[in-house]
Design an enzyme around this catalytic site. Sequence first.
Site, mmCIF file in Angstrom:
data_model
loop_
_atom_site.group_PDB
_atom_site.id
_atom_site.type_symbol
_atom_site.label_atom_id
_atom_site.label_comp_id
_atom_site.label_asym_id
_atom_site.label_seq_id
_atom_site.Cartn_x
_atom_site.Cartn_y
_atom_site.Cartn_z
ATOM 1 N N GLU A 18 0.845 -1.213 0.000
ATOM 2 C CA GLU A 18 0.000 0.000 0.000
ATOM 3 C C GLU A 18 0.868 1.247 0.000
ATOM 4 O O GLU A 18 2.081 1.167 0.211
ATOM 5 C CB GLU A 18 -0.889 0.023 1.246
ATOM 6 C CG GLU A 18 -2.334 -0.417 1.007
ATOM 7 C CD GLU A 18 -3.155 0.584 0.214
ATOM 8 O OE1 GLU A 18 -2.672 1.701 -0.044
ATOM 9 O OE2 GLU A 18 -4.280 0.243 -0.160
ATOM 10 N N ARG A 101 -7.589 0.588 13.258
ATOM 11 C CA ARG A 101 -6.259 1.005 12.810
ATOM 12 C C ARG A 101 -6.429 2.037 11.713
ATOM 13 O O ARG A 101 -7.492 2.149 11.101
ATOM 14 C CB ARG A 101 -5.455 -0.185 12.274
ATOM 15 C CG ARG A 101 -6.007 -0.819 11.006
ATOM 16 C CD ARG A 101 -4.931 -1.651 10.324
ATOM 17 N NE ARG A 101 -5.398 -2.471 9.225
ATOM 18 C CZ ARG A 101 -5.551 -2.053 7.955
ATOM 19 N NH1 ARG A 101 -5.348 -0.785 7.631
ATOM 20 N NH2 ARG A 101 -5.944 -2.899 7.024
ATOM 21 N N ASN A 103 -5.836 3.512 7.975
ATOM 22 C CA ASN A 103 -5.656 2.943 6.641
ATOM 23 C C ASN A 103 -4.961 4.005 5.790
ATOM 24 O O ASN A 103 -4.060 4.666 6.298
ATOM 25 C CB ASN A 103 -6.991 2.434 6.085
ATOM 26 C CG ASN A 103 -6.782 1.405 4.977
ATOM 27 O OD1 ASN A 103 -5.846 0.611 5.048
ATOM 28 N ND2 ASN A 103 -7.623 1.424 3.965
ATOM 29 N N GLU A 121 -9.673 -5.812 9.804
ATOM 30 C CA GLU A 121 -10.441 -6.757 8.987
ATOM 31 C C GLU A 121 -10.307 -8.186 9.509
ATOM 32 O O GLU A 121 -9.239 -8.598 9.951
ATOM 33 C CB GLU A 121 -9.952 -6.711 7.537
ATOM 34 C CG GLU A 121 -10.245 -5.395 6.841
ATOM 35 C CD GLU A 121 -9.557 -5.294 5.488
ATOM 36 O OE1 GLU A 121 -8.341 -5.542 5.429
ATOM 37 O OE2 GLU A 121 -10.239 -4.977 4.507
ATOM 38 N N ASN A 154 -10.007 5.096 2.579
ATOM 39 C CA ASN A 154 -9.022 4.698 1.576
ATOM 40 C C ASN A 154 -8.505 5.875 0.763
ATOM 41 O O ASN A 154 -8.223 6.929 1.332
ATOM 42 C CB ASN A 154 -9.593 3.547 0.726
ATOM 43 C CG ASN A 154 -8.712 2.318 0.822
ATOM 44 O OD1 ASN A 154 -7.485 2.428 0.818
ATOM 45 N ND2 ASN A 154 -9.314 1.151 0.904
ATOM 46 N N ASP A 204 -9.896 1.463 -4.096
ATOM 47 C CA ASP A 204 -8.910 1.436 -3.017
ATOM 48 C C ASP A 204 -8.063 2.714 -3.075
ATOM 49 O O ASP A 204 -8.596 3.808 -2.909
ATOM 50 C CB ASP A 204 -8.102 0.126 -3.130
ATOM 51 C CG ASP A 204 -7.391 -0.244 -1.849
ATOM 52 O OD1 ASP A 204 -6.969 0.670 -1.123
ATOM 53 O OD2 ASP A 204 -7.218 -1.437 -1.566
#
Length: 299
Positions: A18, A101, A103, A121, A154, A204
């Site tokens: 990511e 948390r 992202n 998740e 996201n 995303d």
Amino acid sequence: MSSIKIECVLRENCRCGESPVWEEASNSLLFVDIPAKKVCRWDSLSKQVQRVAVDAPVSSVALRQLGGYVATIGTKFCALNWEDQSVFVLAMVDKDKTNNRFNDGKVDPAGRYFAGTMAEEIAPAVLERHQGSLYSLFPDHNVKKYFDQVDISNGLDWSLDHKIFYYIDSLSYSVDAFDYDLQTGQIANRRIVYKMEKDEQIPDGMCIDAEGKLWVACYNGGRVIRLDPETGKRLQTVKLPVDKTTSCCFGGKDYSEMYVTCARDGMDAEGLLRQPDAGGIFKITGLGVKGIAPYSYAG
Ligand SMILES: O=C(O)[C@H](O)[C@@H](O)[C@H](O)[C@H](O)CO
Ligand SMILES: [Zn+2]
């Protein structure tokens, strides 16, 4: 049409790669592997990778004007000293939500570090809903909370004139826009600019190009798509040889290349055999459009 070339430049086997960020000064691509709790820096010239391990899931990394980087680790905004691998906590959010948390995160054109949260998740995109919020860390280390009720906070970026903030809450299956006030860091007037089509799956990570168009990585869709946020139309689809494409950024010479991260988590053995480069770093050349340099955190 230019001829598009896609190659896996690094077989990193990220569980969930990511937050790709180009660092011009070192000709490197920064990225994270969220569940592996690693921040990585790939030198595009030497092809070597350096990895820094942290003590909680690390969901984004960004440049810092003072040198080194900032990163979102667990529910903390942190400074990261690359030389001695030390982490310094700048602020913490969601203190009452122990299963949350951070992202995705990115720095705005005024040097504020924006990042949102989500519940951890159980499996990709399976989680307790509405637990996340969107925040920004101002240069004075104060945190501003924008809104809550987020599912999976996201992709985010700003228009070239800095007057619009683009944002993705993945489970809304849309790309949204807000009016943006760069002076104050305030957002207003949320609206949808694009609704995902079925085969595009889950929106995303996202970045803007030098023509003001948005590139969105489609998780489970194995592609990045280029959107015109003014008309709400999709302009282009670029398919990759992996399904779990998570984010994208421009980098390389004059920001003429695109880098794409992806994930391995959530794939079965057969899928991994079919897509051996899952979790790698991909470079796309020949897109015929450039990106812009990332902003650096000002605190
Ligand atoms: O990369 C992210 O943004 C999330 O942390 C990932 O877990 C997946 O992308 C998500 O499951 C798809 O929506
Ligand atoms: Zn993401």
